[in-house]
Motif scaffolding. Structure first.
Motif, mmCIF file in Angstrom:
data_model
loop_
_atom_site.group_PDB
_atom_site.id
_atom_site.type_symbol
_atom_site.label_atom_id
_atom_site.label_comp_id
_atom_site.label_asym_id
_atom_site.label_seq_id
_atom_site.Cartn_x
_atom_site.Cartn_y
_atom_site.Cartn_z
ATOM 1 N N ARG A 49 0.646 -1.202 0.574
ATOM 2 C CA ARG A 49 0.048 -0.395 -0.043
ATOM 3 C C ARG A 49 0.688 1.234 0.017
ATOM 4 N N ASN A 50 2.234 0.902 0.294
ATOM 5 C CA ASN A 50 2.932 2.375 0.839
ATOM 6 C C ASN A 50 4.071 2.710 -0.790
ATOM 7 N N LYS A 51 3.575 1.615 -1.322
ATOM 8 C CA LYS A 51 4.191 1.771 -3.140
ATOM 9 C C LYS A 51 3.947 2.734 -4.069
ATOM 10 N N PRO A 52 4.405 3.404 -5.329
ATOM 11 C CA PRO A 52 3.356 4.252 -5.480
ATOM 12 C C PRO A 52 2.531 4.032 -6.879
ATOM 13 N N PRO A 53 1.073 4.333 -7.013
ATOM 14 C CA PRO A 53 -0.367 3.566 -7.665
ATOM 15 C C PRO A 53 0.429 3.016 -8.590
ATOM 16 N N ARG A 54 1.443 3.486 -9.608
ATOM 17 C CA ARG A 54 1.631 2.756 -10.346
ATOM 18 C C ARG A 54 2.105 0.857 -10.485
ATOM 19 N N LEU A 55 3.422 1.083 -9.420
ATOM 20 C CA LEU A 55 3.439 -0.304 -8.563
ATOM 21 C C LEU A 55 2.681 -1.035 -8.452
ATOM 22 N N ILE A 56 2.030 -0.212 -7.288
ATOM 23 C CA ILE A 56 0.552 -1.251 -7.242
ATOM 24 C C ILE A 56 -0.676 -1.564 -7.916
ATOM 25 N N GLN A 57 -0.996 -0.666 -9.347
ATOM 26 C CA GLN A 57 -1.376 -1.408 -10.547
ATOM 27 C C GLN A 57 -0.770 -2.504 -10.795
ATOM 28 N N ASP A 58 0.719 -2.295 -11.453
ATOM 29 C CA ASP A 58 2.013 -3.265 -11.940
ATOM 30 C C ASP A 58 1.572 -4.646 -10.968
ATOM 31 N N THR A 59 1.664 -4.817 -9.638
ATOM 32 C CA THR A 59 1.510 -5.636 -8.694
ATOM 33 C C THR A 59 0.304 -6.647 -8.835
ATOM 34 N N ILE A 60 -0.891 -5.931 -9.444
ATOM 35 C CA ILE A 60 -2.515 -5.839 -9.430
ATOM 36 C C ILE A 60 -2.946 -6.889 -10.508
ATOM 37 N N ALA A 61 -1.558 -5.709 -11.341
ATOM 38 C CA ALA A 61 -1.639 -7.249 -12.943
ATOM 39 C C ALA A 61 -1.540 -8.248 -13.131
ATOM 40 N N LYS A 62 0.138 -8.108 -12.436
ATOM 41 C CA LYS A 62 0.766 -9.536 -12.295
ATOM 42 C C LYS A 62 -0.041 -10.772 -11.495
ATOM 43 N N ILE A 63 -0.623 -10.407 -10.162
ATOM 44 C CA ILE A 63 -1.348 -11.382 -9.532
ATOM 45 C C ILE A 63 -2.763 -12.009 -10.595
ATOM 46 N N GLU A 64 -3.468 -10.664 -11.201
ATOM 47 C CA GLU A 64 -4.758 -10.937 -12.072
ATOM 48 C C GLU A 64 -4.193 -12.245 -13.116
ATOM 49 N N ARG A 65 -2.944 -11.970 -14.005
ATOM 50 C CA ARG A 65 -3.118 -12.912 -14.816
ATOM 51 C C ARG A 65 -2.357 -14.411 -13.941
ATOM 52 N N ILE A 66 -1.914 -14.690 -12.902
ATOM 53 C CA ILE A 66 -1.717 -15.929 -12.830
ATOM 54 C C ILE A 66 -2.902 -16.505 -11.658
ATOM 55 N N LEU A 67 -4.065 -15.371 -11.739
ATOM 56 C CA LEU A 67 -5.891 -15.794 -11.466
ATOM 57 C C LEU A 67 -6.521 -16.245 -12.221
#
Length: 120
Positions: A49-67
């Motif tokens: 949650r403390n990361k910049p929004p772009r890095l948060i979105q990148d992390t979410i995208a990676k998780i979504e791809r795996i799921l």
């Protein structure tokens, strides 16, 4: 922000930020459509949650791809940025609660399966 920087819509259904969300135990399924119990796991993603929004979105995208690769098994997923926790509910299958977290950890190395020892 240019059009190329606009975050892409998430495939995961976000909860409403304006209203108090119902507790997960009320929203999350416990049994599948045939009445069989489901299984789940949680992962902690420290400091997400403390990361910049772009890095948060990148992390979410990676998780979504795996799921998405496990779409037949995954029944419910919730990423709570306030506490940096990903909760995933799946159809019960031997090894699924290790297989998916390993795939997520490969894509997001800081993601830790709850009860997984931290490497030192």
């Amino acid at each position: 922000m240019s059009a190329s920087e606009t975050p892409k819509p998430s495939a995961l259904a976000p909860s409403l930020g304006l209203e108090r969300a119902e507790p997960l135990f009320r929203r999350a399924p416990r049994c599948d459509e045939n009445g069989r119990p489901l299984t789940d796991f949680m992962m902690v993603i420290p400091k997400l949650r403390n990361k910049p929004p772009r890095l948060i979105q990148d992390t979410i995208a990676k998780i979504e791809r795996i799921l998405a690769c496990y779409a037949k098994e995954v029944v419910f997923a919730d990423l709570n940025l306030q506490i940096n926790v990903l909760w995933v509910i799946t159809h019960a299958r031997p090894g699924i609660c290790l297989e998916i977290p390993v795939a997520i950890n490969d894509a997001v190395p800081e993601a830790l399966l709850v009860a997984q020892p931290r490497p030192y």
